[in-house]
Motif scaffolding. Structure first.
Motif, short mmCIF file in Angstrom:
data_model
loop_
_atom_site.label_atom_id
_atom_site.label_comp_id
_atom_site.label_asym_id
_atom_site.label_seq_id
_atom_site.Cartn_x
_atom_site.Cartn_y
_atom_site.Cartn_z
N GLU A 275 0.82 -1.21 0.00
CA GLU A 275 0.00 0.00 0.00
C GLU A 275 0.85 1.27 0.00
O GLU A 275 0.37 2.34 -0.35
CB GLU A 275 -0.94 0.00 1.21
CG GLU A 275 -2.11 -0.95 0.99
CD GLU A 275 -3.16 -0.82 2.06
OE1 GLU A 275 -2.87 -0.26 3.13
OE2 GLU A 275 -4.28 -1.30 1.81
N ALA A 276 2.13 1.11 0.43
CA ALA A 276 2.98 2.30 0.48
C ALA A 276 3.42 2.74 -0.91
O ALA A 276 3.90 3.86 -1.08
CB ALA A 276 4.20 2.03 1.35
N ILE A 277 3.27 1.85 -1.90
CA ILE A 277 3.68 2.22 -3.26
C ILE A 277 2.68 3.23 -3.81
O ILE A 277 1.47 3.03 -3.76
CB ILE A 277 3.74 0.98 -4.16
CG1 ILE A 277 4.70 -0.05 -3.58
CG2 ILE A 277 4.19 1.37 -5.57
CD1 ILE A 277 6.08 0.45 -3.37
N ASP A 278 3.23 4.30 -4.35
CA ASP A 278 2.40 5.38 -4.86
C ASP A 278 1.45 4.87 -5.94
O ASP A 278 1.83 4.06 -6.78
CB ASP A 278 3.31 6.46 -5.42
CG ASP A 278 2.55 7.71 -5.75
OD1 ASP A 278 1.74 8.13 -4.90
OD2 ASP A 278 2.73 8.24 -6.85
N LYS A 279 0.21 5.36 -5.92
CA LYS A 279 -0.78 4.93 -6.90
C LYS A 279 -0.29 5.26 -8.31
O LYS A 279 -0.60 4.55 -9.28
CB LYS A 279 -2.11 5.64 -6.62
CG LYS A 279 -3.31 4.83 -7.01
CD LYS A 279 -4.59 5.48 -6.50
CE LYS A 279 -4.91 6.69 -7.32
NZ LYS A 279 -6.09 7.43 -6.88
N GLY A 280 0.48 6.35 -8.42
CA GLY A 280 1.01 6.75 -9.71
C GLY A 280 1.86 5.68 -10.37
O GLY A 280 1.93 5.60 -11.60
N GLN A 281 2.52 4.86 -9.54
CA GLN A 281 3.35 3.79 -10.11
C GLN A 281 2.48 2.78 -10.85
O GLN A 281 2.83 2.34 -11.94
CB GLN A 281 4.12 3.10 -8.98
CG GLN A 281 5.12 4.00 -8.29
CD GLN A 281 6.36 4.22 -9.12
OE1 GLN A 281 6.74 3.38 -9.91
NE2 GLN A 281 6.96 5.39 -8.96
N TRP A 282 1.35 2.41 -10.23
CA TRP A 282 0.41 1.49 -10.90
C TRP A 282 -0.08 2.13 -12.20
O TRP A 282 -0.02 1.54 -13.27
CB TRP A 282 -0.81 1.21 -10.04
CG TRP A 282 -0.60 0.37 -8.83
CD1 TRP A 282 -0.33 0.80 -7.57
CD2 TRP A 282 -0.66 -1.05 -8.76
NE1 TRP A 282 -0.23 -0.26 -6.71
CE2 TRP A 282 -0.43 -1.41 -7.41
CE3 TRP A 282 -0.88 -2.06 -9.71
CZ2 TRP A 282 -0.42 -2.72 -6.99
CZ3 TRP A 282 -0.88 -3.37 -9.27
CH2 TRP A 282 -0.65 -3.70 -7.92
N GLU A 283 -0.56 3.38 -12.05
CA GLU A 283 -1.18 4.04 -13.20
C GLU A 283 -0.17 4.26 -14.32
O GLU A 283 -0.46 4.02 -15.49
CB GLU A 283 -1.79 5.37 -12.76
CG GLU A 283 -2.98 5.17 -11.84
CD GLU A 283 -3.43 6.46 -11.17
OE1 GLU A 283 -4.48 6.44 -10.53
OE2 GLU A 283 -2.70 7.47 -11.28
N GLY A 284 1.05 4.69 -13.92
CA GLY A 284 2.08 4.94 -14.91
C GLY A 284 2.43 3.67 -15.67
O GLY A 284 2.49 3.66 -16.91
N ALA A 285 2.62 2.56 -14.93
CA ALA A 285 2.99 1.31 -15.58
C ALA A 285 1.89 0.84 -16.51
O ALA A 285 2.13 0.39 -17.62
CB ALA A 285 3.29 0.26 -14.51
N ARG A 286 0.62 0.99 -16.07
CA ARG A 286 -0.49 0.55 -16.91
C ARG A 286 -0.60 1.44 -18.15
O ARG A 286 -0.87 0.95 -19.24
CB ARG A 286 -1.80 0.60 -16.13
CG ARG A 286 -1.95 -0.58 -15.20
CD ARG A 286 -3.23 -0.48 -14.41
NE ARG A 286 -3.28 -1.53 -13.40
CZ ARG A 286 -3.85 -1.38 -12.23
NH1 ARG A 286 -4.42 -0.23 -11.91
NH2 ARG A 286 -3.87 -2.37 -11.38
N ALA A 287 -0.36 2.75 -17.95
CA ALA A 287 -0.47 3.67 -19.07
C ALA A 287 0.57 3.35 -20.13
O ALA A 287 0.37 3.60 -21.31
CB ALA A 287 -0.31 5.10 -18.59
N LEU A 288 1.71 2.77 -19.71
CA LEU A 288 2.73 2.39 -20.68
C LEU A 288 2.34 1.13 -21.43
O LEU A 288 3.07 0.67 -22.29
CB LEU A 288 4.06 2.17 -19.97
CG LEU A 288 4.76 3.44 -19.49
CD1 LEU A 288 5.96 3.09 -18.65
CD2 LEU A 288 5.17 4.28 -20.68
N GLY A 289 1.21 0.53 -21.04
CA GLY A 289 0.75 -0.65 -21.73
C GLY A 289 1.37 -1.94 -21.24
O GLY A 289 1.33 -2.96 -21.91
N LEU A 290 1.98 -1.93 -20.03
CA LEU A 290 2.54 -3.16 -19.49
C LEU A 290 1.40 -4.06 -19.03
O LEU A 290 0.35 -3.59 -18.58
CB LEU A 290 3.46 -2.84 -18.31
CG LEU A 290 4.64 -1.93 -18.63
CD1 LEU A 290 5.42 -1.63 -17.37
CD2 LEU A 290 5.54 -2.58 -19.66
#
Lengths: 382, 363
Positions: A275-290
C-alpha cells in the motif's frame, strides 16, 4: 585560568565523560566483587568444565539424537537445535499464511477483508503466551482420543496424544536422490538465472525451461533408483496410531500458536509495503501498456520489497526470540534446557551466559545480513 | 506537437469521476474472482459454526455443581466461580477492596491523562503521588492497613502495575539512552549503543532469567530485592531499550535547525532538550510509542515464566482445580479478552492522538 577551564565546554564534556566511565567501572567492579563473595559464601564452583560431564536428565523430544548419558554441552546443542527447528517451521508457515492474510485483506471482497481485519486485530492484541497456553489447552483437552481423531487433511490426524502426519521414509538410494536433486536444482537455477539475465526479453521462459528440465530429470532419477522415497501414512491400530510422524501436543501447540500469531504481523507488513507504493506507479505502468503481471513483478514488487524486507527481518528475528516462550508449555527448547541445567547443577551464571551469547550471535548475524541487504537494494541516487 | 501541448493547457481540472456503488449481489458474485472469494468466506464461516456452538449454544452459564460442566460446550460458570482468583490472585479476600481501589486508581489516572492538553509537570507529579498511593494500598503496613507481602499480590493489579511502572520508569532511561546514542560524545554513545543492542538482541525470557536467578548473586550480600521488584527491573530495562530506539527515530526526524537556533540563542543544553527537542521529537513518534506500550502490556504476561503471580499465572493456577473438568480454554479466553480490551484500547487512543497531531500540523 581556572575559570576558563571551568566554563570551557570541551573540558566540561570530557570531565563528564570521564566521570561516567569511572562510575561504570566502579559499578562493574562492585558487581564482580559481590558475585565472587556470594559464590564463595554459597559454595558454588564456577567454570565451564561441567559442560563435559554427563547431563543425566532426559529431554522429552529432540530433533537430533540425545540421551541422558550425553554431556551438558550436547544437551544445550539439542535445545538449540529444537529452537532453530521451531523457528524455521513457524517462519515458513507464518510467511505462507501471512501472504494469504495480506491477499484476503487487500481483496475487494467486503466480508472476507473484514474478517481478516478482525483476525489480525485480535491476534495482535493478545499476548503470544496466552495464545500458546490456549492452543495447548485445546490440544490437550479439546482434541478427541486417537480413535475419533480429527482428520482435516488426508494423512493429518489431530488427537489428544498429539498430531500425526505422514512420514517421509528414505530407503537405500534415497539420500543419493535427495542430494543429487538438490545439486541439480542449484545448477538449473544458476544456469537459468544466468541465461535469463543474458537474454532479457526471454528471461521468464528460459528460467521456466531450466526448472522444467530439473523436474524431468528428477522423475527419471526417481524411477531409475527404484522409487527410493515413500510417504508413510499414519494408521489407526487399536487405541493408537502407528506409522507416520508423531508431533507431541506441546510441539503442535507452539507451531500452531507461533504460526498464527506471526502470520497476523507478516500479513500487515506485506500489506503495508504494497500500500505504500504510490498509486502513480500502478497508473504509470499501466499507461505504458505493461501487462498486469509485469506491473506487479517488475514495477510494484521490487519497490514494495525494499519497504517490506527490513520489518520482515525483524519480525523473523522476534519469532526466533519468541520460541523461548515454549518454556510455558514445556517444550524443550534452549530456554527450558538452560532452566533445567540451572536446577540440576546450580551453574546459573554459565548457563545464562551461554543462552545470552547464542541469542546475541543470532541477532547480530541477522542484523549484519540486514545491513548488507539494505545497502544492496537501497535506491542509488545519481 | 505544440498543438497537443496547447490542448493539455486548456484542459479544465475535472472533478474525480463518480465511483459507482456496485449492487451488493454483484459485489459478492459479480465475477469469477469475487464468487470464489465468497465461496471461501462461506467455507470459513461454516468452519466457525462448531466454535460458536461450543461457546454459546452448548455453553453452561450457571451450574449447581462443577460436575454439571461435563458435557460438550464451554463452561462459563467456571469463570464466574474463579473470577476472584483470576483477577486478584492470592490477595487476602478481606483486603480485596484495596486491590479494587488500585485498579480503579490506575484506570482513573489513565483516563485523566488521555487528553494531551493536560500533559505537564503537574500531571507528572500527580502520577508520582498516585503510584506511591498504589504501592501503599497494595502493601499496607501504614495507617492501620494490615501489611500484605508482595508474594500475596496477584492478578490484574499486578499486571497493570507492572505495565504502568515498567513503562513509566523506562521512559526517562530511554530518553537518556537515545540522547546518548544521538549525541557527539563518544563514551556515552558507546555505552548507549552497547546497552540498547545488547537488550534488543536478547529474548525477554532471557532477561527475566537474569533478573530472577542471576540478580541475587550480583547484589551485595544481605541486599534482597523481592521477585516482583526484580522482574520489574527486567521489564523496565527491556522497555527502555525499545523505547530508546523509537525516541531516537523522533530525534532523527527533528530539523537540525531547531537545535542550531537554540544553541545560537545560548539556551543551556538540558533546557533545550526539555523545551525544544523532546516535545517535537516525541510528537513525531506517537504511533510507534503507543505500539511499544501495547507490546509492553503484552510482555508483562511473560513474568509467568519466572513464577510471578500476574493475571495469566492466576488463571493458570485456577484451571488446576480438580473439581472442574478441564476449564483451561475458557480461562485463557477470559484472560485474552481482558488483554485485548487493554491493548485495543491503546491502539484506538493512538489513532485519536495521531488525528490530533495531523490536525495541528496540517490544519
Amino acid at each position: 585560568m581556572i575559570s576558563a577551564l571551568w566554563y570551557s565546554a570541551r573540558v566540561r564534556a570530557w570531565a563528564a565523560q570521564i566521570a561516567l566511565l569511572a562510575g561504570l567501572g566502579l559499578f562493574l567492579w562492585m558487581i564482580v566483587g559481590n558475585t565472587v563473595e556470594n559464590l564463595t559464601a554459597r559454595g558454588i564452583r564456577t567454570g565451564f568444565d561441567y559442560l563435559w560431564r554427563p547431563a543425566r536428565f532426559p529431554i522429552s523430544e529432540s530433533i537430533i539424537r540425545y540421551d541422558a548419558s550425553d554431556s551438558f554441552l550436547w544437551a544445550y546443542v539439542a535445545g538449540l537445535a529444537n529452537t532453530l527447528w521451531l523457528s524455521l517451521l513457524s517462519i515458513v508457515f507464518a510467511t505462507i499464511l501471512g501472504l494469504f492474510v495480506c491477499l484476503a485483506r487487500l481483496s475487494h471482497h467486503p466480508v472476507l477483508s473484514y474478517m481478516t481485519g478482525v483476525y489480525v486485530t485480535v491476534l495482535r492484541n493478545v499476548p503470544l503466551i496466552v495464545q500458546l497456553l490456549f492452543w495447548y489447552a485445546i490440544a490437550t483437552s479439546v482434541f478427541p482420543a486417537p480413535r475419533a481423531a480429527l482428520n482435516p487433511l488426508p494423512g493429518l490426524f489431530l488427537s489428544i496424544r498429539g498430531v500425526y502426519a505422514p512420514a517421509l521414509i528414505v530407503e537405500p538410494g534415497g539420500w543419493f536422490f535427495l542430494i543429487a536433486s538438490a545439486a541439480l536444482f542449484i545448477v538449473a537455477l544458476a544456469v537459468g538465472l544466468w541465461s535469463a539475465r543474458r537474454a532479457r526479453s526471454f528471461g521468464a521462459p528460459i528460467l521456466l525451461a531450466a526448472l522444467a528440465f530439473w523436474a524431468a530429470t528428477n522423475v527419471v532419477l526417481y524411477v531409475a533408483l527404484g522409487r527410493p522415497l515413500k510417504l508413510e501414512m499414519p494408521e489407526l491400530n487399536g487405541l493408537n496410531f502407528s506409522g507416520g510422524t508423531n508431533l507431541s501436543p506441546e510441539f503442535a501447540a507452539i507451531i500452531i500458536g507461533l504460526t498464527i500469531y506471526t502470520s497476523a504481523f507478516i500479513g500487515e507488513i506485506i500489506r503495508g509495503g504494497i500500500e505504500a507504493i504510490d498509486k502513480g506507479q500502478w497508473e504509470g505502468a499501466r499507461a505504458l501498456g505493461l501487462s498486469e503481471r509485469v506491473v506487479m513483478f517488475k514495477v510494484i514488487l521490487p519497490q514494495a520489497l525494499r519497504i517490506i524486507v527490513p520489518p520482515m527481518t525483524s519480525q523473523y528475528l522476534s519469532t526466533v526470540k519468541n520460541t523461548t516462550l515454549a518454556v510455558a508449555v514445556g517444550y524443550p527448547e534452549l530456554g527450558l534446557v538452560v532452566n533445567t541445567v540451572i536446577n540440576q547443577t546450580g551453574q546459573a551464571i554459565e548457563s545464562i551466559l551461554i543462552m545470552l551469547c547464542v541469542f546475541l550471535s543470532i541477532s547480530l548475524s541477522v542484523s549484519l545480513f540486514m545491513n548488507w541487504y539494505n545497502a544492496r537494494v537501497a535506491l542509488v541516487v545519481r | 506537437m505544440s498543438e497537443q501541448t496547447a490542448t493539455y493547457g486548456f484542459m479544465e481540472p475535472q472533478s474525480p469521476p463518480k465511483t459507482a456503488r456496485k449492487p451488493f449481489f454483484k459485489l459478492l458474485f459479480g465475477d469469477l474472482l469475487s464468487a470464489t472469494l465468497s465461496a471461501v468466506t462461506v467455507l470459513l464461516l461454516l468452519a466457525l459454526i462448531p466454535a460458536f456452538n461450543w461457546a454459546v449454544l452448548d455453553a453452561h452459564w450457571t451450574v449447581r455443581s462443577p460436575s454439571d460442566c461435563q458435557s460438550g460446550g464451554a463452561c462459563w460458570a467456571f469463570i464466574g466461580a474463579k473470577a476472584r482468583l483470576i483477577l486478584f490472585g492470592l490477595y487476602p479476600p478481606s483486603e480485596q477492596w484495596r486491590a479494587v481501589l488500585v485498579i480503579l486508581l490506575i484506570v482513573g489516572m489513565i483516563l485523566v491523562s488521555l487528553s494531551p492538553k493536560l500533559w505537564n509537570a503537574r500531571l507528572l507529579a500527580v502520577w508520582g503521588v498516585a503510584v506511591g498511593a498504589m504501592l501503599i494500598l497494595m502493601g499496607g503496613g501504614v495507617a492501620g492497613l494490615p501489611p500484605v507481602p508482595t508474594s500475596k499480590w496477584g492478578g490484574l493489579p499486578v499486571t497493570l502495575m507492572l505495565a504502568v511502572l515498567s513503562l513509566g520508569l523506562a521512559f526517562p532511561l530511554a530518553v537518556l539512552l537515545a540522547l546518548g546514542r544521538r549525541g557527539r560524545l563518544p563514551i556515552p554513545r558507546a555505552v548507549s549503543i552497547f546497552t540498547i543492542e545488547l537488550v534488543r538482541g536478547l529474548p525477554l525470557v532471557g532477561l527475566l532469567f537474569v533478573a530472577a536467578i542471576l540478580l541475587p548473586l550480583l547484589l551485595p550480600p544481605g541486599w534482597t530485592i523481592d521477585k516482583l521488584g526484580r522482574t520489574l527491573a527486567a521489564l523496565t530495562i527491556f522497555a527502555a531499550a525499545y523505547l530508546a530506539e523509537v525516541i531516537r527515530g523522533g530525534l532523527q526526524g527533528l530539523d537540525e535547525g531547531q537545535i542550531e537556533a537554540a544553541e545560537a540563542l545560548g539556551i543551556p543544553y538540558w533546557k533545550m532538550i526539555w523545551h525544544i527537542v523532546l516535545p517535537q521529537a516525541i510528537q513525531n513518534v506517537i504511533p510507534p510509542l503507543t505500539n511499544t506500550a501495547i507490546v509492553m502490556v503484552k510482555n508483562t504476561s511473560l513474568v509467568l515464566i519466572v513464577g510471578v503471580f500476574d493475571m495469566l499465572s492466576a488463571a493458570r493456577s485456577a484451571t488446576t482445580d480438580p473439581a472442574w473438568p478441564a476449564p483451561s480454554t475458557e480461562a485463557y479466553l477470559f484472560v485474552a479478552s481482558i488483554y485485548f480490551v487493554i491493548c485495543f484500547g491503546i491502539a484506538i487512543y493512538s489513532r485519536y492522538l495521531e488525528r490530533g497531531v495531523a490536525a495541528r500540523t496540517h490544519g
